[in-house]
Design an enzyme around this catalytic site. Structure first.
Site: not given
Ligand SMILES: [Fe+2]
Length: 238
Positions: A101, A104, A129, A153-154, A182
């Site tokens: 992350d 972010k 992000h 990762h998303h 996650d």
């Molecule tokens: Fe994330």
């Protein structure tokens, strides 16, 4: 006869001197090798400390997730092992898990921590992000495959994720593993809007999304790790 003996003795002396010299070379080489190895080890430790510092800087902004990155990394590495990722790829993947992350930092607090529902524009900004993160890390070569985790990762198994809407095996395996780890951490941690669930309940929830959000093989691999193992990993990263 005497000359022959003298010559023989000289040859023996020369051979033994050569042998000693060779032994010295071998000892020197061993020493150099040992030093090289400890220097490489030191370098690896430094890389790791730098990555951890960066990851902590990102986490420090977020009051309620605690050591989310450390926990998700511990779960993810365990899951990566049983999902068939080569052990020699794990160090770079671990860096990617820790830094997932980092992007972010490019999202304003007012949006990142907004309590209510997000508008479409606000969500679009948050969804950037992974892109911002992979841009920040672009030139950091030692992160290798870890950068793919940051970028993807998303993503979702069914192609409905972001930022690149990859689907199935187009998504790097390490990122598919991360998505499950996650979710496991998110479900088993208290959040302002809901209490944590037990590991057994979290597994069930993840299983319900196998084949849509998550890679079914990774979800299956998750079943081979016991609740006790996860509890121990969590205890190590409270
Ligand atoms: Fe994330």
């Amino acid at each position: 006869m005497a000359t022959l003996r003298a010559r023989l003795e000289r040859t023996e002396q020369q051979a033994s001197a050569r042998q000693h010299q060779l032994e010295r070379y071998a000892a020197d080489l061993r020493e150099v090798f040992k030093q090289e190895r400890s220097r490489a080890q030191e370098l690896r430790e430094n890389y790791k400390a730098t990555v951890r510092a960066l990851s902590n800087a990102v986490e420090a902004r977020d009051a309620y997730t605690g050591k989310h990155a450390e926990r998700v990394t511990a779960y993810g590495i365990e899951l990566a092992r049983v999902s068939g990722l080569d052990t020699d790829r794990l160090p770079q993947i671990e860096f990617g898990f820790l830094l997932h992350d980092v992007g972010k930092v490019g999202v304003p607090d007012a949006i990142l921590f907004k309590p209510g529902a997000l508008s479409e524009d606000e969500f679009a900004l948050i969804a950037q992000h992974p892109v911002i993160g992979s841009e920040i890390l672009r030139d950091v070569d030692f992160l290798g495959e870890g950068k793919l985790v940051v970028r993807h990762h998303h993503e979702r198994w069914d192609g409905d994720g972001y930022p690149d809407r990859l689907s199935g095996e187009e998504i790097p395996l390490a990122a598919r593993v991360f998505a499950v780890a996650d979710a496991l951490d998110a479900l088993t941690t208290d959040r302002p809007y809901r209490r944590a669930t037990r590991f057994s309940r979290a597994r069930e929830e993840i299983r319900n999304h196998a084949g849509t959000q998550f890679d079914p093989d990774v979800v299956e691999a998750l079943e081979t790790i016991s609740d006790e193992t996860f509890a121990e990993l969590r205890a190590g990263n409270p």
